[in-house]
Enzyme design. Structure first.
Site, PDB file in Angstrom:
ATOM      1  CB  SER A 142      19.962 -35.794  75.799  1.00  0.00           C
ATOM      2  OG  SER A 142      19.934 -36.575  76.975  1.00  0.00           O
ATOM      3  CE1 TYR A 155      16.370 -39.542  74.236  1.00  0.00           C
ATOM      4  CE2 TYR A 155      18.119 -39.548  75.886  1.00  0.00           C
ATOM      5  CZ  TYR A 155      17.120 -38.880  75.204  1.00  0.00           C
ATOM      6  OH  TYR A 155      16.862 -37.548  75.480  1.00  0.00           O
TER       7      TYR A 155
END
Length: 284
Positions: A142, A155
């Site tokens: 990501s 995250y």
């Protein structure tokens, strides 16, 4: 048909980016096994692609689910050439301050169990088959694997851990297996869900208008769609074109890391200097 004759296993492949990768792989000639928790999503995949895919309902957090998926893949297609670890969850940018004391431990465990352990177990389950095929591993990272504000601390730290996992596995599994990663930015069409521990399991990132949030600050001028990311997954799955490629992560994020500190009207200055002129002398 760059993947003709190849066989892939995609985790989290029944929706969003994972579904787009499955669709593209089939279009490129591959046969694909999909491990996902959604029986409905798997059924839709089967309706679309027929015998080119096999769907396995399971939980990426369990080694047995991953082993079952690999076994079903080999039973259906005879081998496994490429593992794509893609299943993940998001924290909806929950800050450390905002997380309740009685939820933070469970939220951390859930985040790392899906986003990191899920990848590790998938690779572990696929090792014998990938060794036989001299195959590839592709793990979805990501923009949060490199930069802040793509998520909260849960995250972001989980995706940073994925970078370390890619590098260590590339070292350990070479020269037999190539291990690389792709780090998308925002994805239009993603169905990334939140953490159950925070009561967000039914909430999808698709409810957020990422173009409204990001188009005006990204150097590319737009958030990419799930389909627009799939070319990288095809390239990383090829054999002849990726002989030197292992331990690499493609920072594939619409320029997230160079977006600067202020909002700008992207392209406006270029348009003023070089844009086509209308009859009244203004840029078209």
């Amino acid at each position: 048909m760059r993947l003709r004759g190849e066989v892939a296993l995609v985790t989290g492949g029944a929706s969003g980016l994972g579904r787009a990768v499955v669709d593209r792989y089939v279009a490129e000639g591959a046969r694909v096994a999909v491990l996902d928790r959604s029986s409905i999503g798997l059924a839709k995949l089967k309706e679309t692609h027929g015998d080119a895919i096999v769907g396995i309902e399971g939980d990426v957090r369990l080694l047995e689910s991953n082993k079952h998926a690999v076994a079903r893949c080999i039973e259906a297609f005879g081998k496994l050439d490429c593992l794509v670890g893609n299943a993940g969850v998001w924290d909806y940018m929950a800050t450390l301050v905002s997380m309740p004391d009685d939820q933070i431990e469970a939220a951390f465990d859930e985040m790392f169990s899906v986003n990191v352990k899920g990848y590790l177990l998938a690779v572990k389950a696929a090792l014998p088959a990938l060794y036989d095929s001299k195959g590839r591993v592709i793990l979805t990272a990501s923009n949060a694997a490199f930069y802040t504000s793509g998520g909260g601390p849960l995250y972001t730290s989980s995706k940073h851990a994925v970078v370390g996992l890619i590098k260590q596995l590339a070292y350990e599994l070479g020269p037999h297996i190539r291990v690389n990663g792709i780090a998308p930015g925002g994805v239009v069409g993603s169905d990334l869900r939140g953490l159950k521990a925070l009561g967000l399991q039914e909430q999808s990132i698709s409810t957020i208008s990422l173009p409204d949030m990001l188009d005006h600050v990204l150097p590319t001028g737009k958030v990419a769609t799930a389909e627009e990311y799939t070319g990288a997954y095809v390239f990383f799955a090829t054999r002849a074109e990726t002989v030197p490629l292992t331990g690499s992560i493609l920072d594939f994020n619409s320029g997230w890391g160079v977006r600067g500190l202020i909002d700008v009207n992207l392209g406006a200055e270029l348009d003023r200097c070089f844009g086509k002129q209308t009859m009244d002398g203004k840029a078209a």
